[in-house]
Write a protein that holds these residues in place. Structure first.
Motif, PDB file in Angstrom:
ATOM      1  N   ALA A 139     -13.397   8.737  -1.496  1.00 56.80           N
ATOM      2  CA  ALA A 139     -12.595   8.119  -0.431  1.00 56.80           C
ATOM      3  C   ALA A 139     -13.336   6.922   0.162  1.00 56.80           C
ATOM      4  O   ALA A 139     -12.750   5.840   0.352  1.00 56.80           O
ATOM      5  CB  ALA A 139     -12.277   9.142   0.645  1.00 56.80           C
ATOM      6  N   ASN A 140     -14.639   7.056   0.405  1.00 58.59           N
ATOM      7  CA  ASN A 140     -15.425   5.946   0.959  1.00 58.59           C
ATOM      8  C   ASN A 140     -15.456   4.758   0.011  1.00 58.59           C
ATOM      9  O   ASN A 140     -15.326   3.598   0.411  1.00 58.59           O
ATOM     10  CB  ASN A 140     -16.875   6.389   1.214  1.00 58.59           C
ATOM     11  N   LEU A 141     -15.649   5.077  -1.256  1.00 61.27           N
ATOM     12  CA  LEU A 141     -15.715   4.036  -2.286  1.00 61.27           C
ATOM     13  C   LEU A 141     -14.380   3.287  -2.349  1.00 61.27           C
ATOM     14  O   LEU A 141     -14.333   2.064  -2.456  1.00 61.27           O
ATOM     15  CB  LEU A 141     -16.032   4.734  -3.618  1.00 61.27           C
ATOM     16  N   THR A 142     -13.285   4.038  -2.274  1.00 59.05           N
ATOM     17  CA  THR A 142     -11.959   3.436  -2.374  1.00 59.05           C
ATOM     18  C   THR A 142     -11.694   2.484  -1.200  1.00 59.05           C
ATOM     19  O   THR A 142     -11.178   1.379  -1.390  1.00 59.05           O
ATOM     20  CB  THR A 142     -10.885   4.545  -2.419  1.00 59.05           C
ATOM     21  N   VAL A 143     -12.087   2.919  -0.007  1.00 58.84           N
ATOM     22  CA  VAL A 143     -11.894   2.059   1.171  1.00 58.84           C
ATOM     23  C   VAL A 143     -12.745   0.793   1.035  1.00 58.84           C
ATOM     24  O   VAL A 143     -12.285  -0.323   1.297  1.00 58.84           O
ATOM     25  CB  VAL A 143     -12.265   2.829   2.470  1.00 58.84           C
ATOM     26  N   VAL A 187      -1.521  -7.592  -1.855  1.00 56.16           N
ATOM     27  CA  VAL A 187      -2.216  -6.307  -1.955  1.00 56.16           C
ATOM     28  C   VAL A 187      -3.438  -6.502  -2.855  1.00 56.16           C
ATOM     29  O   VAL A 187      -3.506  -7.487  -3.593  1.00 56.16           O
ATOM     30  CB  VAL A 187      -1.298  -5.218  -2.566  1.00 56.16           C
ATOM     31  N   HIS A 188      -4.384  -5.571  -2.772  1.00 57.21           N
ATOM     32  CA  HIS A 188      -5.523  -5.693  -3.690  1.00 57.21           C
ATOM     33  C   HIS A 188      -5.010  -5.505  -5.113  1.00 57.21           C
ATOM     34  O   HIS A 188      -4.034  -4.784  -5.345  1.00 57.21           O
ATOM     35  CB  HIS A 188      -6.631  -4.691  -3.330  1.00 57.21           C
ATOM     36  N   VAL A 189      -5.661  -6.170  -6.049  1.00 56.35           N
ATOM     37  CA  VAL A 189      -5.221  -6.072  -7.434  1.00 56.35           C
ATOM     38  C   VAL A 189      -5.573  -4.666  -7.950  1.00 56.35           C
ATOM     39  O   VAL A 189      -6.582  -4.092  -7.515  1.00 56.35           O
ATOM     40  CB  VAL A 189      -5.900  -7.197  -8.264  1.00 56.35           C
ATOM     41  N   ALA A 225      -2.668   0.120  -5.280  1.00 55.03           N
ATOM     42  CA  ALA A 225      -2.072   0.248  -3.940  1.00 55.03           C
ATOM     43  C   ALA A 225      -2.808   1.309  -3.114  1.00 55.03           C
ATOM     44  O   ALA A 225      -2.191   2.121  -2.437  1.00 55.03           O
ATOM     45  CB  ALA A 225      -0.577   0.573  -4.058  1.00 55.03           C
ATOM     46  N   GLY A 226      -4.131   1.305  -3.219  1.00 55.86           N
ATOM     47  CA  GLY A 226      -4.944   2.223  -2.419  1.00 55.86           C
ATOM     48  C   GLY A 226      -4.963   3.662  -2.935  1.00 55.86           C
ATOM     49  O   GLY A 226      -5.695   4.495  -2.425  1.00 55.86           O
TER      50      GLY A 226
END
Ligand code: ADP
Ligand code: MG
Length: 493
Positions: free
Chosen positions: A20-24, A51-53, A431-432
């Protein structure tokens, strides 16, 4: 099937919290530093939303030896395709094969011939620019070491050079921030195994050297783009580096806008867009029939082709990227015409998969047999770019039977399926959201070549960084914007 990881644990196992930390961190870095794509239009009709790619959480492994091999081949591929583009007679023969079966490619070639006739074979601008991308998959068999096989070589609108540099930077940031943890597998993630990717600056350099060669410092580079392009930020990075490194301004316009606001000065043959002198036309549109919405858009392409502006690519160079050309070049005798040096030819050829025509020749007959007996080993491709057009495996026979008549088969090529290793895992953040699974990565090597198409002299020729695109193993196509794949960076092993 041989593995490329040799039993190493990868990617490192993370706790839910670590993931989760890495994803954020990945998402915020991407949004802060321009690793972005416009949000799908349906959800966000307003243009501002981005949005982020789609990006892998970890860099995907790629054998260093094969990575170096692909990079080292690029200048030879640049030269080969420059030569093919200059061989009007050769390409005319190929277009005969496509006459009546592929209107778009036929129309492109007709336009090329029309321009050739108007200029009486002496192009207004002798210099041609190619910003190419040669794409490879790893090929593994139970007996041999993994090798690289070329998927295709793109001569128009080769994308993701801008974002690809960012992706490597993002993964490097995550590694330096110690966010990949210290579990088994994390030891593979190091500064030396995660190279900086120079693709954004490299492609900008291609445009910059062409601009210099044109010799009008105030002139602009015209980016011909699709209206509503979701991947606009990838292109923007090239614009920013072009300005930063070369002091060259670029302007973006669709083919429709060029039709309305572009013109060629009849005396000087200079091309002007909204009164600005254009040194280089860089096409990030025009590779699909859908981009030519009106007869005026075809006319616009013709006017640019007739003008003094340097084209990236010319109609001939665009055509040289046809899959039919790739198929014909598999023939050693034909390849030898363009690459007389045995050693260089051997190196190029070692990356070719088998590709067969679907015509009346002996090879065409062999292809028909193969489709009957083992379609599961093949992919069928039309003369199209941009993803989503191929027909795979058992669907091939039915697809061909459904075509109106057999003469249309000539518009397709039959390519042996490359077999990438199936033991690699990664996580893809789209998309997160995190998705985990077995992945397949496709390596693209960018190349820039500037040449004189009348004397065939090569003025500049260099490799310009790379792209790694990664998709889940159960998806057949790798398009990022189309929703199949993600951007990645290389972990050299
Ligand atoms: P496009 O011009 O649409 O990009 P490609 O030839 O690159 O066409 O094919 C699209 C995708 O299909 C590739 O990115 C790859 O994932 C897959 N593909 C194409 N050819 C092969 C092949 N010979 N073996 C395995 N996969 C392939
Ligand atoms: Mg492709």
């Amino acid at each position: 099937m041989s593995t490329i990881l040799n039993g190493a644990t990868y990617p490192p196992t993370l706790t839910e919290e670590e993931t989760a930390n890495l994803t954020v961190a990945l998402r915020d870095w991407s949004l802060s530093l321009g690793l972005v794509i416009r949000a799908p239009a349906a959800a966000h009709p307003e243009d501002e939303a981005s949005v982020h790619v789609p990006l892998t959480l970890h860099p995907s492994p790629f054998p260093k030896k094969l990575f170096d091999q692909a990079r080292n081949l690029q200048t030879a591929f640049n030269e080969l395709y420059a030569k093919v583009a200059d061989d009007s007679k050769f390409l005319t023969e190929i277009t005969k094969e496509l006459a009546g079966v592929d209107d778009f490619m036929s129309d492109l070639w007709k336009l090329h011939l029309e321009v050739e006739e108007i200029t009486q074979g002496v192009p207004t601008q002798a210099l041609s620019l190619g910003l190419f991308r040669s794409d490879y998959l790893l090929h593994t068999t139970s007996t041999a070491e993994p090798s690289i096989r070329q998927v295709e070589l793109n001569t128009i609108s080769a994308s993701f050079g801008g974002l690809s540099s960012r992706a490597a930077d993002c993964h490097r940031f995550l590694q330096k921030s110690a966010l990949y943890g210290s579990g088994p597998g994390s030891e593979l993630l190091k500064d030396e195994t995660m190279p900086v990717n120079p693709s954004a600056r490299g492609l900008a350099k291609g445009l910059g050297v062409a601009h210099n060669a044109y010799g009008a410092s105030e002139a602009i580079v015209l980016f011909v783009v699709q209206p509503g392009e979701r991947n606009a930020f990838d292109q923007r990075w090239l614009e920013y580096y072009l300005l930063e490194d070369f002091g060259v301004v670029s302007v973006r316009a669709s083919l429709e806008e060029v039709a309305e606001f572009g013109e060629m000065d009849p005396a000087s043959k200079e091309f002007r867009y909204k009164d600005r002198h254009v040194a280089v036309v860089y096409y990030r549109a025009g590779y699909t029939p859908a981009d030519y919405t009106t007869p005026a858009t075809w006319e616009a392409r013709k006017t640019m082709e007739l003008s003094k502006a340097i084209k990236c690519p010319t109609l001939a160079t665009h055509f040289a990227g046809a899959k039919k050309v790739q198929q014909v070049l598999v023939d050693e005798l034909i390849l030898a015409k363009f690459v007389p040096d045995n050693e260089v030819r051997g190196k190029l050829k070692s990356t070719f998969a088998d590709i067969l025509p679907l015509d009346d020749s002996e090879l065409g007959k062999k292809a028909r047999k193969l489709i009957e007996t083992c379609p599961e080993k093949y992919v069928l491709k039309p003369q199209r770019e941009g993803g989503g057009n191929n027909v795979y495996r058992d669907k091939i026979p039915g697809f061909l039977k459904d075509l109106k008549d057999e003469t249309l088969w000539r518009g397709y090529i039959l390519m042996e399926l490359i077999e990438p290793p199936l033991d690699v895992r990664n996580l893809i953040i789209r998309a997160g959201k995190v998705n985990d699974g077995h992945v397949i990565s496709e390596l693209g090597i960018f190349g820039c070549v500037l040449w004189d198409s009348t004397t065939h002299e090569i003025k500049q020729n260099f490799e310009a960084g790379w792209l790694l695109r990664t998709k889940f193993a159960d998806s057949e196509e790798g398009g990022v914007a189309a929703g199949f794949g993600s951007i990645d960076s290389v972990l050299l092993i």
